[in-house]
Motif scaffolding. Structure first.
Motif, PDB file in Angstrom:
ATOM      1  N   ASN A  98      62.917  94.134  88.408  1.00  0.00           N
ATOM      2  CA  ASN A  98      62.169  92.964  88.884  1.00  0.00           C
ATOM      3  C   ASN A  98      60.885  93.366  89.587  1.00  0.00           C
ATOM      4  OD1 ASN A  98      64.033  90.988  87.938  1.00  0.00           O
ATOM      5  ND2 ASN A  98      65.397  91.557  89.614  1.00  0.00           N
ATOM      6  N   TYR A  99      60.963  94.379  90.451  1.00  0.00           N
ATOM      7  CA  TYR A  99      59.766  94.864  91.128  1.00  0.00           C
ATOM      8  C   TYR A  99      60.120  96.047  92.012  1.00  0.00           C
ATOM      9  CZ  TYR A  99      61.768  92.162  94.998  1.00  0.00           C
ATOM     10  OH  TYR A  99      62.617  91.655  95.948  1.00  0.00           O
ATOM     11  N   ALA A 100      59.084  96.777  92.374  1.00  0.00           N
ATOM     12  CA  ALA A 100      59.129  97.714  93.500  1.00  0.00           C
ATOM     13  C   ALA A 100      58.081  97.216  94.480  1.00  0.00           C
ATOM     14  CB  ALA A 100      58.825  99.139  93.043  1.00  0.00           C
ATOM     15  N   GLU A 101      58.506  96.927  95.695  1.00  0.00           N
ATOM     16  CA  GLU A 101      57.602  96.347  96.691  1.00  0.00           C
ATOM     17  C   GLU A 101      57.229  97.397  97.729  1.00  0.00           C
ATOM     18  OE1 GLU A 101      58.333  92.320  98.563  1.00  0.00           O
ATOM     19  OE2 GLU A 101      58.507  93.595 100.340  1.00  0.00           O
ATOM     20  N   LEU A 102      55.947  97.677  97.837  1.00  0.00           N
ATOM     21  CA  LEU A 102      55.438  98.623  98.814  1.00  0.00           C
ATOM     22  C   LEU A 102      54.792  97.843  99.950  1.00  0.00           C
ATOM     23  CD1 LEU A 102      54.766 101.597  99.605  1.00  0.00           C
ATOM     24  CD2 LEU A 102      52.605 101.296  98.352  1.00  0.00           C
ATOM     25  N   ALA A 103      55.252  98.087 101.187  1.00  0.00           N
ATOM     26  CA  ALA A 103      54.755  97.337 102.344  1.00  0.00           C
ATOM     27  C   ALA A 103      54.205  98.286 103.397  1.00  0.00           C
ATOM     28  CB  ALA A 103      55.867  96.483 102.937  1.00  0.00           C
ATOM     29  N   LEU A 104      53.039  97.925 103.950  1.00  0.00           N
ATOM     30  CA  LEU A 104      52.423  98.661 105.040  1.00  0.00           C
ATOM     31  C   LEU A 104      52.105  97.687 106.161  1.00  0.00           C
ATOM     32  CD1 LEU A 104      51.220  99.952 102.155  1.00  0.00           C
ATOM     33  CD2 LEU A 104      50.057 101.460 103.756  1.00  0.00           C
ATOM     34  N   SER A 105      52.377  98.112 107.397  1.00  0.00           N
ATOM     35  CA  SER A 105      52.132  97.242 108.539  1.00  0.00           C
ATOM     36  C   SER A 105      51.794  98.086 109.753  1.00  0.00           C
ATOM     37  CB  SER A 105      53.371  96.388 108.826  1.00  0.00           C
ATOM     38  OG  SER A 105      53.171  95.575 109.951  1.00  0.00           O
ATOM     39  N   SER A 106      50.766  97.650 110.516  1.00  0.00           N
ATOM     40  CA  SER A 106      50.377  98.418 111.696  1.00  0.00           C
ATOM     41  C   SER A 106      49.484  97.593 112.610  1.00  0.00           C
ATOM     42  CB  SER A 106      49.627  99.691 111.289  1.00  0.00           C
ATOM     43  OG  SER A 106      49.202 100.422 112.422  1.00  0.00           O
ATOM     44  N   SER A 107      49.420  98.013 113.879  1.00  0.00           N
ATOM     45  CA  SER A 107      48.413  97.487 114.791  1.00  0.00           C
ATOM     46  C   SER A 107      47.062  98.109 114.435  1.00  0.00           C
ATOM     47  CB  SER A 107      48.768  97.839 116.240  1.00  0.00           C
ATOM     48  OG  SER A 107      49.955  97.184 116.643  1.00  0.00           O
ATOM     49  N   VAL A 108      46.025  97.287 114.443  1.00  0.00           N
ATOM     50  CA  VAL A 108      44.670  97.778 114.207  1.00  0.00           C
ATOM     51  C   VAL A 108      44.081  98.277 115.524  1.00  0.00           C
ATOM     52  CG1 VAL A 108      42.355  97.134 113.452  1.00  0.00           C
ATOM     53  CG2 VAL A 108      44.353  96.196 112.279  1.00  0.00           C
ATOM     54  N   ASP A 109      44.188  97.452 116.561  1.00  0.00           N
ATOM     55  CA  ASP A 109      43.734  97.745 117.916  1.00  0.00           C
ATOM     56  C   ASP A 109      44.448  96.734 118.815  1.00  0.00           C
ATOM     57  OD1 ASP A 109      42.377  95.319 117.631  1.00  0.00           O
ATOM     58  OD2 ASP A 109      40.483  96.273 117.120  1.00  0.00           O
ATOM     59  N   PRO A 110      44.083  96.609 120.078  1.00  0.00           N
ATOM     60  CA  PRO A 110      44.811  95.647 120.926  1.00  0.00           C
ATOM     61  C   PRO A 110      44.652  94.178 120.520  1.00  0.00           C
ATOM     62  CG  PRO A 110      43.649  97.259 122.269  1.00  0.00           C
ATOM     63  CD  PRO A 110      43.159  97.441 120.867  1.00  0.00           C
ATOM     64  N   TYR A 111      43.819  93.913 119.525  1.00  0.00           N
ATOM     65  CA  TYR A 111      43.506  92.525 119.202  1.00  0.00           C
ATOM     66  C   TYR A 111      43.981  92.056 117.829  1.00  0.00           C
ATOM     67  CZ  TYR A 111      40.433  93.904 122.993  1.00  0.00           C
ATOM     68  OH  TYR A 111      39.954  94.409 124.168  1.00  0.00           O
ATOM     69  N   PHE A 112      44.349  93.000 116.946  1.00  0.00           N
ATOM     70  CA  PHE A 112      44.728  92.619 115.583  1.00  0.00           C
ATOM     71  C   PHE A 112      45.859  93.506 115.061  1.00  0.00           C
ATOM     72  CE2 PHE A 112      40.216  91.484 115.895  1.00  0.00           C
ATOM     73  CZ  PHE A 112      40.248  90.156 115.490  1.00  0.00           C
ATOM     74  N   THR A 113      46.633  92.923 114.125  1.00  0.00           N
ATOM     75  CA  THR A 113      47.544  93.699 113.285  1.00  0.00           C
ATOM     76  C   THR A 113      47.146  93.481 111.834  1.00  0.00           C
ATOM     77  OG1 THR A 113      49.143  91.885 113.081  1.00  0.00           O
ATOM     78  CG2 THR A 113      49.460  93.437 114.910  1.00  0.00           C
ATOM     79  N   MET A 114      47.541  94.409 110.977  1.00  0.00           N
ATOM     80  CA  MET A 114      47.253  94.256 109.551  1.00  0.00           C
ATOM     81  C   MET A 114      48.512  94.545 108.741  1.00  0.00           C
ATOM     82  SD  MET A 114      44.126  95.709 107.207  1.00  0.00           S
ATOM     83  CE  MET A 114      44.630  97.414 107.090  1.00  0.00           C
ATOM     84  N   ASP A 115      48.736  93.722 107.717  1.00  0.00           N
ATOM     85  CA  ASP A 115      49.887  93.872 106.831  1.00  0.00           C
ATOM     86  C   ASP A 115      49.427  93.805 105.386  1.00  0.00           C
ATOM     87  OD1 ASP A 115      52.555  93.351 108.660  1.00  0.00           O
ATOM     88  OD2 ASP A 115      50.831  92.243 109.399  1.00  0.00           O
ATOM     89  N   ALA A 116      50.072  94.586 104.543  1.00  0.00           N
ATOM     90  CA  ALA A 116      49.789  94.537 103.103  1.00  0.00           C
ATOM     91  C   ALA A 116      51.084  94.758 102.340  1.00  0.00           C
ATOM     92  CB  ALA A 116      48.759  95.598 102.718  1.00  0.00           C
ATOM     93  N   ILE A 117      51.291  93.952 101.312  1.00  0.00           N
ATOM     94  CA  ILE A 117      52.488  94.057 100.478  1.00  0.00           C
ATOM     95  C   ILE A 117      52.051  94.065  99.023  1.00  0.00           C
ATOM     96  CG2 ILE A 117      54.637  92.938  99.787  1.00  0.00           C
ATOM     97  CD1 ILE A 117      54.795  91.827 102.637  1.00  0.00           C
ATOM     98  N   PHE A 118      52.459  95.114  98.299  1.00  0.00           N
ATOM     99  CA  PHE A 118      52.066  95.295  96.906  1.00  0.00           C
ATOM    100  C   PHE A 118      53.298  95.231  96.017  1.00  0.00           C
ATOM    101  CE2 PHE A 118      49.362  97.857  99.704  1.00  0.00           C
ATOM    102  CZ  PHE A 118      48.128  97.273  99.461  1.00  0.00           C
ATOM    103  N   HIS A 119      53.177  94.514  94.914  1.00  0.00           N
ATOM    104  CA  HIS A 119      54.249  94.421  93.937  1.00  0.00           C
ATOM    105  C   HIS A 119      53.896  95.263  92.718  1.00  0.00           C
ATOM    106  CE1 HIS A 119      57.256  90.913  94.577  1.00  0.00           C
ATOM    107  NE2 HIS A 119      57.172  91.696  95.624  1.00  0.00           N
TER     108      HIS A 119
END
Length: 454
Positions: free
Chosen positions: A121-142
């Motif tokens: 069906n898929y392989a899902e690759l996920a990355l998540s982290s704080s950017v700095d004290p003001y933002f976080t960033m998330d990415a999910i790839f199928h």
């Protein structure tokens, strides 16, 4: 004399005790004043820290290396119909090709449990982290056999304060309850009938911006609004269809999809009740030119949603959850019928209005740390399709039934056996088909993966 001396000693001891108590009260008052002054200083420092950039030290992003995870989803499917037969079935007046793989031009869309036999069906690759004290960033790839897809990639604010949060990028909308959840967080291996029929397999998954405000109340109360590009293939859309010089229908100005919702929850002992109201409105450019009876729809659409989830915990692992959602869509516009021999030629046009409603409801029992079981009922009970003032009398009472049992070896590996009975699909002769499906699903994860929302 002795008696008087004893009485004097007792009286003196009581007087001394009263003096000690008074002294303690005075000391406590002093300490309370000190605590209040310290608290006032802490609050002032907190305010200053919010509005003044730190001067003495620089943020060190190396301390915030991304959490990385990979999720693999496999299934074995056994249907009572062959794949070629399933590809030609439709939910009349709603959607064609609900089960199995489907293509739009040269693009083949990834589907879950699409074929009889084995499915990656898929392989899902996920990355998540704080950017700095003001933002976080998330990415999910199928990643699938059909290609590579950015399912989500967004930045979220963390320091606006006052209950405000902003998100920007590509993300799953917070419309309703199920829409924002990833496949591996669903209680079943497939999407409920009303969701997939109205919105497609990927639901409302768009590029845009989101603003949410959580009210400062004793119970959870959140208001949200989203401005989205508008590219949902099944209900919303903005693109020009046909030749750019002489199009079948012209596109609309982006962004063209707007979503709003209210969500609230309360806790009663070990029971949580979460409910929500949602609304989406946007332009519709729906391209069915590659189907056996080619057509194009151009107009405007609205989607209404009500969701309710009640979850009771018996202990840390055992629970009973009841989850339900109601959806109603209203599509109003023009349908262009195309020549199958030359899809650039329009053979007929008609005013088209669709008012369709459906609901799913499911009950899940978490037996213990390892086992859970669930049942689900799906239905599209209203299917009013009016073409140029004439009701087409499309069938309603389009139903589906599901049951599953799941075994988890840990939080990172689960195995599910599911049975589906689909009574919503019709063949080309307008005869209802009853399809039985057995799905064995394996979902395996490695790496650091964030907790799922309630």
């Amino acid at each position: 004399m002795k008696k008087q001396l004893c009485l004097s000693l007792v009286a003196y001891s009581f007087l001394l005790a009263d003096t000690d108590i008074e002294q303690l009260k005075i000391e406590m008052n002093k300490q309370q004043l000190i605590i209040e002054k310290l608290q006032e200083k802490i609050e002032k420092l907190a305010v200053a820290e919010k509005f003044e950039a730190p001067q003495s030290e620089t943020f060190d992003q190396s301390k915030f290396m991304p959490d990385i995870s990979l999720i693999l989803d496999l299934s074995y499917v056994s249907r009572s119909k062959k794949d070629d037969e399933v590809a030609h079935l439709e939910v009349p007046g709603v959607v064609h090709g609900l089960l199995g793989s489907h293509s739009d031009g040269d693009v083949t869309h990834s589907t879950y449990n699409a074929n009889n036999g084995f499915n990656l069906n898929y392989a899902e690759l996920a990355l998540s982290s704080s950017v700095d004290p003001y933002f976080t960033m998330d990415a999910i790839f199928h990643l699938s056999e059909h290609g590579f897809e950015i399912e989500e990639a967004f930045v979220t604010s963390t320091a606006l304060g006052h209950g405000l949060r902003v998100k920007g990028g590509k993300f799953l909308s917070n419309f309703g309850y199920l829409n924002e959840k990833h496949h591996h967080a669903w209680s079943f291996s497939d999407m409920p009938l009303v969701y997939e029929s109205f919105l497609g397999l990927h639901a409302i998954n768009e590029i845009g911006a989101q603003l949410q405000w959580t009210a400062p109340t004793s119970t959870y109360l959140m208001f949200g609004a989203e401005v989205l590009q508008g590219e949902n293939e099944q209900m919303f859309g903005k693109n020009t269809i046909g030749n750019t010089e002489t199009p079948i229908t012209k596109g609309s100005q982006a962004p063209s999809l707007f979503v709003g919702y209210i969500k609230s929850s309360i806790d009663i002992d070990d029971t949580t009740i979460l409910g929500g109201l949602s609304y989406a409105n946007g332009s519709s450019r729906v391209d069915h030119s590659q189907e056996e009876a080619p057509s194009v729809f151009s107009g405007d659409s609205s989607l209404y949603g009500v969701d309710l989830t009640i979850k009771h915990y018996f202990d840390s692992y055992s629970f009973l959850s009841w989850q339900s959602e109601w959806l109603m869509r209203d599509m109003d516009g023009i349908e262009y019928t195309l020549d199958p021999a030359d899809i650039s030629v329009v053979t007929a046009t008609a005013n088209l209005r669709k008012k369709q409603s459906g609901v799913y409801t499911q009950l899940e029992y978490g037996i213990n740390k390892n086992f859970s079981a669930a049942i689900r009922y799906d239905t599209i009970y209203k299917n009013d399709v009016v073409e140029s003032g004439v009701n087409l009398n499309e069938p309603d009472s389009l139903n589906g039934y599901s049951a599953m049992i799941e075994y988890k070896t840990s939080e990172f590996a689960k195995f599910r056996l599911q049975y589906n009975r689909n009574e919503a699909l019709y063949n080309e002769d307008a005869i209802k088909q009853k399809i039985d499906t057995i799905i064995f699903q394996a979902n395996i994860a490695i790496g650091a993966h964030g907790a799922h929302s309630f």
